[in-house]
Write a protein that holds these residues in place. Structure first.
Motif, PDB file in Angstrom:
ATOM      1  N   GLY A 171       0.820  -1.214   0.000  1.00 41.85           N
ATOM      2  CA  GLY A 171       0.000   0.000   0.000  1.00 41.85           C
ATOM      3  C   GLY A 171       0.850   1.259   0.000  1.00 41.85           C
ATOM      4  O   GLY A 171       0.555   2.223  -0.722  1.00 41.85           O
ATOM      5  N   LEU A 172       1.911   1.263   0.785  1.00 42.48           N
ATOM      6  CA  LEU A 172       2.824   2.410   0.780  1.00 42.48           C
ATOM      7  C   LEU A 172       3.509   2.559  -0.580  1.00 42.48           C
ATOM      8  O   LEU A 172       3.739   3.678  -1.043  1.00 42.48           O
ATOM      9  CB  LEU A 172       3.862   2.267   1.890  1.00 42.48           C
ATOM     10  N   GLY A 173       3.812   1.440  -1.212  1.00 42.61           N
ATOM     11  CA  GLY A 173       4.380   1.486  -2.562  1.00 42.61           C
ATOM     12  C   GLY A 173       3.415   2.120  -3.546  1.00 42.61           C
ATOM     13  O   GLY A 173       3.823   2.876  -4.436  1.00 42.61           O
ATOM     14  N   ALA A 174       2.124   1.827  -3.388  1.00 42.94           N
ATOM     15  CA  ALA A 174       1.118   2.431  -4.268  1.00 42.94           C
ATOM     16  C   ALA A 174       1.032   3.935  -4.059  1.00 42.94           C
ATOM     17  O   ALA A 174       0.949   4.709  -5.022  1.00 42.94           O
ATOM     18  CB  ALA A 174      -0.244   1.787  -4.025  1.00 42.94           C
ATOM     19  N   ILE A 175       1.067   4.364  -2.807  1.00 42.71           N
ATOM     20  CA  ILE A 175       1.027   5.802  -2.516  1.00 42.71           C
ATOM     21  C   ILE A 175       2.270   6.488  -3.068  1.00 42.71           C
ATOM     22  O   ILE A 175       2.183   7.559  -3.686  1.00 42.71           O
ATOM     23  CB  ILE A 175       0.886   6.041  -0.999  1.00 42.71           C
ATOM     24  N   ALA A 176       3.430   5.864  -2.884  1.00 44.22           N
ATOM     25  CA  ALA A 176       4.669   6.439  -3.408  1.00 44.22           C
ATOM     26  C   ALA A 176       4.632   6.512  -4.929  1.00 44.22           C
ATOM     27  O   ALA A 176       5.063   7.505  -5.526  1.00 44.22           O
ATOM     28  CB  ALA A 176       5.870   5.620  -2.939  1.00 44.22           C
ATOM     29  N   SER A 177       4.109   5.477  -5.581  1.00 45.55           N
ATOM     30  CA  SER A 177       4.008   5.480  -7.044  1.00 45.55           C
ATOM     31  C   SER A 177       3.114   6.612  -7.532  1.00 45.55           C
ATOM     32  O   SER A 177       3.418   7.262  -8.536  1.00 45.55           O
ATOM     33  CB  SER A 177       3.467   4.149  -7.548  1.00 45.55           C
ATOM     34  N   LEU A 178       2.009   6.835  -6.827  1.00 46.54           N
ATOM     35  CA  LEU A 178       1.123   7.942  -7.189  1.00 46.54           C
ATOM     36  C   LEU A 178       1.847   9.271  -7.060  1.00 46.54           C
ATOM     37  O   LEU A 178       1.772  10.118  -7.960  1.00 46.54           O
ATOM     38  CB  LEU A 178      -0.123   7.920  -6.303  1.00 46.54           C
ATOM     39  N   ILE A 179       2.561   9.455  -5.981  1.00 46.03           N
ATOM     40  CA  ILE A 179       3.293  10.716  -5.776  1.00 46.03           C
ATOM     41  C   ILE A 179       4.356  10.904  -6.848  1.00 46.03           C
ATOM     42  O   ILE A 179       4.498  11.986  -7.423  1.00 46.03           O
ATOM     43  CB  ILE A 179       3.907  10.750  -4.360  1.00 46.03           C
ATOM     44  N   PHE A 180       5.108   9.836  -7.158  1.00 40.94           N
ATOM     45  CA  PHE A 180       6.131   9.932  -8.203  1.00 40.94           C
ATOM     46  C   PHE A 180       5.507  10.248  -9.561  1.00 40.94           C
ATOM     47  O   PHE A 180       6.039  11.048 -10.328  1.00 40.94           O
ATOM     48  CB  PHE A 180       6.941   8.639  -8.305  1.00 40.94           C
ATOM     49  N   SER A 181       4.377   9.621  -9.859  1.00 45.51           N
ATOM     50  CA  SER A 181       3.713   9.873 -11.142  1.00 45.51           C
ATOM     51  C   SER A 181       3.227  11.318 -11.239  1.00 45.51           C
ATOM     52  O   SER A 181       3.386  11.969 -12.282  1.00 45.51           O
ATOM     53  CB  SER A 181       2.535   8.919 -11.334  1.00 45.51           C
ATOM     54  N   LEU A 182       2.633  11.821 -10.172  1.00 46.60           N
ATOM     55  CA  LEU A 182       2.158  13.209 -10.172  1.00 46.60           C
ATOM     56  C   LEU A 182       3.331  14.181 -10.296  1.00 46.60           C
ATOM     57  O   LEU A 182       3.252  15.176 -11.028  1.00 46.60           O
ATOM     58  CB  LEU A 182       1.359  13.496  -8.910  1.00 46.60           C
ATOM     59  N   ARG A 183       4.417  13.891  -9.596  1.00 52.20           N
ATOM     60  CA  ARG A 183       5.598  14.758  -9.656  1.00 52.20           C
ATOM     61  C   ARG A 183       6.208  14.746 -11.056  1.00 52.20           C
ATOM     62  O   ARG A 183       6.549  15.798 -11.606  1.00 52.20           O
ATOM     63  CB  ARG A 183       6.639  14.298  -8.642  1.00 52.20           C
ATOM     64  N   ASP A 184       6.314  13.557 -11.660  1.00 54.08           N
ATOM     65  CA  ASP A 184       6.862  13.466 -13.011  1.00 54.08           C
ATOM     66  C   ASP A 184       5.973  14.184 -14.020  1.00 54.08           C
ATOM     67  O   ASP A 184       6.462  14.850 -14.928  1.00 54.08           O
ATOM     68  CB  ASP A 184       7.043  12.007 -13.420  1.00 54.08           C
ATOM     69  N   ASN A 185       4.653  14.056 -13.853  1.00 54.37           N
ATOM     70  CA  ASN A 185       3.726  14.722 -14.741  1.00 54.37           C
ATOM     71  C   ASN A 185       3.856  16.234 -14.607  1.00 54.37           C
ATOM     72  O   ASN A 185       3.849  16.971 -15.599  1.00 54.37           O
ATOM     73  CB  ASN A 185       2.304  14.285 -14.447  1.00 54.37           C
ATOM     74  N   TYR A 186       4.002  16.719 -13.383  1.00 54.10           N
ATOM     75  CA  TYR A 186       4.162  18.160 -13.142  1.00 54.10           C
ATOM     76  C   TYR A 186       5.457  18.670 -13.785  1.00 54.10           C
ATOM     77  O   TYR A 186       5.457  19.703 -14.425  1.00 54.10           O
ATOM     78  CB  TYR A 186       4.152  18.438 -11.641  1.00 54.10           C
ATOM     79  N   GLU A 187       6.538  17.935 -13.606  1.00 56.00           N
ATOM     80  CA  GLU A 187       7.809  18.358 -14.155  1.00 56.00           C
ATOM     81  C   GLU A 187       7.787  18.358 -15.683  1.00 56.00           C
ATOM     82  O   GLU A 187       8.346  19.260 -16.316  1.00 56.00           O
ATOM     83  CB  GLU A 187       8.938  17.462 -13.642  1.00 56.00           C
ATOM     84  N   CYS A 188       7.141  17.367 -16.276  1.00 58.20           N
ATOM     85  CA  CYS A 188       7.066  17.313 -17.741  1.00 58.20           C
ATOM     86  C   CYS A 188       6.206  18.440 -18.294  1.00 58.20           C
ATOM     87  O   CYS A 188       6.527  19.009 -19.335  1.00 58.20           O
ATOM     88  CB  CYS A 188       6.507  15.973 -18.204  1.00 58.20           C
ATOM     89  N   SER A 189       5.110  18.757 -17.599  1.00 61.40           N
ATOM     90  CA  SER A 189       4.238  19.808 -18.105  1.00 61.40           C
ATOM     91  C   SER A 189       4.857  21.196 -17.938  1.00 61.40           C
ATOM     92  O   SER A 189       4.594  22.090 -18.742  1.00 61.40           O
ATOM     93  CB  SER A 189       2.874  19.748 -17.423  1.00 61.40           C
ATOM     94  N   ASN A 190       5.682  21.387 -16.925  1.00 60.95           N
ATOM     95  CA  ASN A 190       6.260  22.700 -16.685  1.00 60.95           C
ATOM     96  C   ASN A 190       7.645  22.879 -17.304  1.00 60.95           C
ATOM     97  O   ASN A 190       8.002  23.990 -17.690  1.00 60.95           O
ATOM     98  CB  ASN A 190       6.346  22.990 -15.185  1.00 60.95           C
ATOM     99  N   TYR A 191       8.412  21.837 -17.367  1.00 61.08           N
ATOM    100  CA  TYR A 191       9.799  21.974 -17.809  1.00 61.08           C
ATOM    101  C   TYR A 191      10.110  21.177 -19.064  1.00 61.08           C
ATOM    102  O   TYR A 191      11.221  21.237 -19.581  1.00 61.08           O
ATOM    103  CB  TYR A 191      10.753  21.527 -16.685  1.00 61.08           C
ATOM    104  N   GLY A 192       9.182  20.401 -19.553  1.00 59.67           N
ATOM    105  CA  GLY A 192       9.419  19.546 -20.712  1.00 59.67           C
ATOM    106  C   GLY A 192      10.131  18.274 -20.308  1.00 59.67           C
ATOM    107  O   GLY A 192      10.822  18.221 -19.308  1.00 59.67           O
ATOM    108  N   CYS A 193       9.909  17.240 -21.081  1.00 56.60           N
ATOM    109  CA  CYS A 193      10.531  15.937 -20.753  1.00 56.60           C
ATOM    110  C   CYS A 193      11.782  15.694 -21.571  1.00 56.60           C
ATOM    111  O   CYS A 193      11.932  16.088 -22.654  1.00 56.60           O
ATOM    112  CB  CYS A 193       9.537  14.807 -21.003  1.00 56.60           C
TER     113      CYS A 193
END
Length: 74
Positions: A52-74
């Motif tokens: 369950g903690l792995g799932a929460i961490a995965s969600l946070i990592f996915s949201l962070r990666d999505n934010y970084e890609c949308s603001n800074y480009g991938c």
């Protein structure tokens, strides 16, 4: 490989293991975690909490990666 990258892969691996376990439960009524560690023993509950903690961490990592890609480009 840096620490965050390693942590991300550990979290994704835990989610994959949890998804495979739920797939087994849904398809065959077979709970691999309970089979290996006993039905709702302390160790089984710890494994479920770690997944369950792995799932929460995965969600946070996915949201962070999505934010970084949308603001800074991938």
């Amino acid at each position: 490989m840096n620490f965050m990258h390693t942590l991300k892969w550990i979290a994704y691996s835990l989610v994959l293991l949890g998804a495979l376990n739920w797939g087994l439960v849904g398809a065959f009524h077979f709970d691999l975690v309970s089979y290996l560690f006993g039905n709702m023993t302390l160790l089984t509950r710890i494994v479920y909490m770690i997944v369950g903690l792995g799932a929460i961490a995965s969600l946070i990592f996915s949201l962070r990666d999505n934010y970084e890609c949308s603001n800074y480009g991938c």
